[in-house]
Motif scaffolding. Structure first.
Motif, PDB file in Angstrom:
ATOM      1  N   PRO A   1       0.816  -1.223   0.000  1.00  0.00           N
ATOM      2  CA  PRO A   1       0.000   0.000   0.000  1.00  0.00           C
ATOM      3  C   PRO A   1       0.844   1.265   0.000  1.00  0.00           C
ATOM      4  N   ASP A   2       0.318   2.278  -0.658  1.00  0.00           N
ATOM      5  CA  ASP A   2       0.910   3.605  -0.560  1.00  0.00           C
ATOM      6  C   ASP A   2       0.609   4.153   0.839  1.00  0.00           C
ATOM      7  N   LEU A   3       1.592   4.808   1.452  1.00  0.00           N
ATOM      8  CA  LEU A   3       1.440   5.255   2.840  1.00  0.00           C
ATOM      9  C   LEU A   3       1.175   6.752   2.977  1.00  0.00           C
ATOM     10  N   SER A   4       0.846   7.411   1.869  1.00  0.00           N
ATOM     11  CA  SER A   4       0.624   8.861   1.925  1.00  0.00           C
ATOM     12  C   SER A   4      -0.416   9.248   2.973  1.00  0.00           C
ATOM     13  N   LEU A   5      -1.523   8.503   3.026  1.00  0.00           N
ATOM     14  CA  LEU A   5      -2.632   8.861   3.909  1.00  0.00           C
ATOM     15  C   LEU A   5      -2.813   7.868   5.054  1.00  0.00           C
ATOM     16  N   MET A   6      -1.810   7.046   5.309  1.00  0.00           N
ATOM     17  CA  MET A   6      -1.958   6.016   6.336  1.00  0.00           C
ATOM     18  C   MET A   6      -2.172   6.627   7.723  1.00  0.00           C
ATOM     19  N   ALA A   7      -1.489   7.708   8.024  1.00  0.00           N
ATOM     20  CA  ALA A   7      -1.646   8.331   9.343  1.00  0.00           C
ATOM     21  C   ALA A   7      -3.050   8.900   9.513  1.00  0.00           C
ATOM     22  N   ARG A   8      -3.638   9.415   8.449  1.00  0.00           N
ATOM     23  CA  ARG A   8      -4.992   9.941   8.529  1.00  0.00           C
ATOM     24  C   ARG A   8      -6.015   8.814   8.604  1.00  0.00           C
ATOM     25  N   LEU A   9      -5.689   7.680   7.999  1.00  0.00           N
ATOM     26  CA  LEU A   9      -6.606   6.549   7.998  1.00  0.00           C
ATOM     27  C   LEU A   9      -6.560   5.786   9.318  1.00  0.00           C
ATOM     28  N   LYS A  10      -5.369   5.503   9.799  1.00  0.00           N
ATOM     29  CA  LYS A  10      -5.196   4.658  10.981  1.00  0.00           C
ATOM     30  C   LYS A  10      -4.816   5.427  12.241  1.00  0.00           C
TER      31      LYS A  10
ATOM     32  N   GLU B   1       2.631  11.284   9.638  1.00  0.00           N
ATOM     33  CA  GLU B   1       1.555  12.248   9.927  1.00  0.00           C
ATOM     34  C   GLU B   1       1.764  13.510   9.103  1.00  0.00           C
ATOM     35  N   TYR B   2       2.998  13.960   9.027  1.00  0.00           N
ATOM     36  CA  TYR B   2       3.304  15.127   8.190  1.00  0.00           C
ATOM     37  C   TYR B   2       2.960  14.851   6.731  1.00  0.00           C
ATOM     38  N   ALA B   3       3.355  13.682   6.217  1.00  0.00           N
ATOM     39  CA  ALA B   3       3.102  13.341   4.814  1.00  0.00           C
ATOM     40  C   ALA B   3       1.608  13.283   4.511  1.00  0.00           C
ATOM     41  N   GLY B   4       0.798  12.894   5.500  1.00  0.00           N
ATOM     42  CA  GLY B   4      -0.639  12.807   5.300  1.00  0.00           C
ATOM     43  C   GLY B   4      -1.311  14.158   5.166  1.00  0.00           C
ATOM     44  N   GLU B   5      -0.709  15.178   5.770  1.00  0.00           N
ATOM     45  CA  GLU B   5      -1.295  16.525   5.688  1.00  0.00           C
ATOM     46  C   GLU B   5      -0.192  17.564   5.908  1.00  0.00           C
ATOM     47  N   PRO B   6       0.656  17.764   4.911  1.00  0.00           N
ATOM     48  CA  PRO B   6       1.791  18.685   5.087  1.00  0.00           C
ATOM     49  C   PRO B   6       1.380  20.125   5.370  1.00  0.00           C
ATOM     50  N   ALA B   7       0.185  20.516   4.929  1.00  0.00           N
ATOM     51  CA  ALA B   7      -0.266  21.889   5.158  1.00  0.00           C
ATOM     52  C   ALA B   7      -0.521  22.174   6.636  1.00  0.00           C
ATOM     53  N   LYS B   8      -0.610  21.119   7.450  1.00  0.00           N
ATOM     54  CA  LYS B   8      -0.863  21.327   8.874  1.00  0.00           C
ATOM     55  C   LYS B   8       0.244  22.150   9.525  1.00  0.00           C
ATOM     56  N   LEU B   9       1.470  22.001   9.063  1.00  0.00           N
ATOM     57  CA  LEU B   9       2.574  22.789   9.601  1.00  0.00           C
ATOM     58  C   LEU B   9       2.341  24.278   9.369  1.00  0.00           C
ATOM     59  N   GLN B  10       1.909  24.626   8.157  1.00  0.00           N
ATOM     60  CA  GLN B  10       1.632  26.031   7.854  1.00  0.00           C
ATOM     61  C   GLN B  10       0.421  26.534   8.626  1.00  0.00           C
ATOM     62  N   ARG B  11      -0.598  25.677   8.798  1.00  0.00           N
ATOM     63  CA  ARG B  11      -1.792  26.093   9.535  1.00  0.00           C
ATOM     64  C   ARG B  11      -1.445  26.417  10.981  1.00  0.00           C
ATOM     65  N   TRP B  12      -0.631  25.595  11.590  1.00  0.00           N
ATOM     66  CA  TRP B  12      -0.245  25.855  12.974  1.00  0.00           C
ATOM     67  C   TRP B  12       0.564  27.139  13.089  1.00  0.00           C
ATOM     68  N   ASP B  13       1.443  27.371  12.109  1.00  0.00           N
ATOM     69  CA  ASP B  13       2.250  28.591  12.141  1.00  0.00           C
ATOM     70  C   ASP B  13       1.378  29.824  11.949  1.00  0.00           C
ATOM     71  N   LEU B  14       0.362  29.683  11.087  1.00  0.00           N
ATOM     72  CA  LEU B  14      -0.540  30.807  10.831  1.00  0.00           C
ATOM     73  C   LEU B  14      -1.537  31.004  11.957  1.00  0.00           C
ATOM     74  N   GLY B  15      -1.881  29.936  12.669  1.00  0.00           N
ATOM     75  CA  GLY B  15      -2.928  30.001  13.684  1.00  0.00           C
ATOM     76  C   GLY B  15      -2.651  31.007  14.779  1.00  0.00           C
ATOM     77  N   TRP B  16      -1.426  30.975  15.347  1.00  0.00           N
ATOM     78  CA  TRP B  16      -1.144  31.902  16.450  1.00  0.00           C
ATOM     79  C   TRP B  16      -1.100  33.351  15.955  1.00  0.00           C
ATOM     80  N   LYS B  17      -0.710  33.551  14.687  1.00  0.00           N
ATOM     81  CA  LYS B  17      -0.695  34.905  14.131  1.00  0.00           C
ATOM     82  C   LYS B  17      -2.117  35.440  13.988  1.00  0.00           C
ATOM     83  N   VAL B  18      -3.034  34.578  13.565  1.00  0.00           N
ATOM     84  CA  VAL B  18      -4.441  34.984  13.444  1.00  0.00           C
ATOM     85  C   VAL B  18      -5.012  35.314  14.817  1.00  0.00           C
ATOM     86  N   MET B  19      -4.715  34.473  15.802  1.00  0.00           N
ATOM     87  CA  MET B  19      -5.215  34.723  17.154  1.00  0.00           C
ATOM     88  C   MET B  19      -4.666  36.035  17.709  1.00  0.00           C
TER      89      MET B  19
END
Length: 218
Positions: free
Chosen positions: A109-118, A177-195
């Protein structure tokens, strides 16, 4: 009759996913941290060394990993593909087409989304869930009996400390986990700036309200 009706209602209220699920084994907590770039880098190297021979993460490109983890394009290609691929290539398995079916009897199996699945706890527990059977002189996994996947961290379990072995499994889980959703790193960095922006906006709005109402008698 009323008791039977009451029990029927209770059963129907239970979510279908819970009714369909069988007994599950307890999972160890991965305790991974996506903001730990050193862990992500170690996980990328371990994935390339231990997993990429059989598994792909086809939704990731080497240059995206480089940009997110602080490598140059040349570094990520050298670390993860030993100079065999280009930075713009997808991260694909080095196993030729059809070999997995011939050797293992199944496709890997491809493991791109394994962290999001399992979930990362499952991946961490699976990597640490191998048990050696002296009778068959082979490894099996308590989470997936009869798995054809070899114990990729066997040498670390045998020859490293428990802490190093656990950290390796955690780093791979973190990277997946990063490979499953790489944009999460940017979202977290942007989140505190928005707050912070919203907090400043509230303060400015409150001061502006006081200024508007200063000369108005209640």
């Amino acid at each position: 009759m009323k008791v039977l009706q009451w029990l029927t209602i209770c059963v129907l209220l239970v979510p279908l996913s819970l009714r369909a699920a069988g007994p599950s084994l307890p999972l160890e907590s991965a305790n991974n941290d996506l903001q730990d770039l050193d862990s992500l880098k170690r996980g990328a190297e371990l994935f390339a060394d231990k997993c990429l021979a059989c598994h792909s993460i086809k939704y990731m490109r080497y240059n995206r990993i480089a940009a997110d983890l602080g490598w140059s394009n040349e570094e990520v290609v050298e670390v993860m593909s030993y100079g065999q691929d280009r930075a713009v290539d997808d991260v694909m398995t080095r196993m030729p087409e059809g070999v997995a079916m011939n050797v293992f009897g199944t496709k890997m199996p491809d493991l791109s989304l394994m962290a999001r699945l399992k979930g990362t706890d499952y991946i961490y527990s699976f990597l640490r869930g191998y048990e050696y059977d002296p009778e068959t002189e082979s490894w099996d996994n308590r989470l997936l009996k009869g798995t054809v996947m070899p114990h990729v961290l066997e040498s670390m379990e045998r020859h490293s400390t428990e802490e190093s072995y656990a950290q390796a499994a955690r780093d791979i889980s973190n990277f997946l986990e990063y490979a499953g959703e790489p944009a999460k790193l940017q979202r977290w960095d942007l989140g505190w700036k928005v707050m912070l922006f919203l907090l400043l906006l509230i303060i400015v709005t409150y001061l502006l309200k006081k200024e508007y109402w200063r000369d108005i008698k209640h």
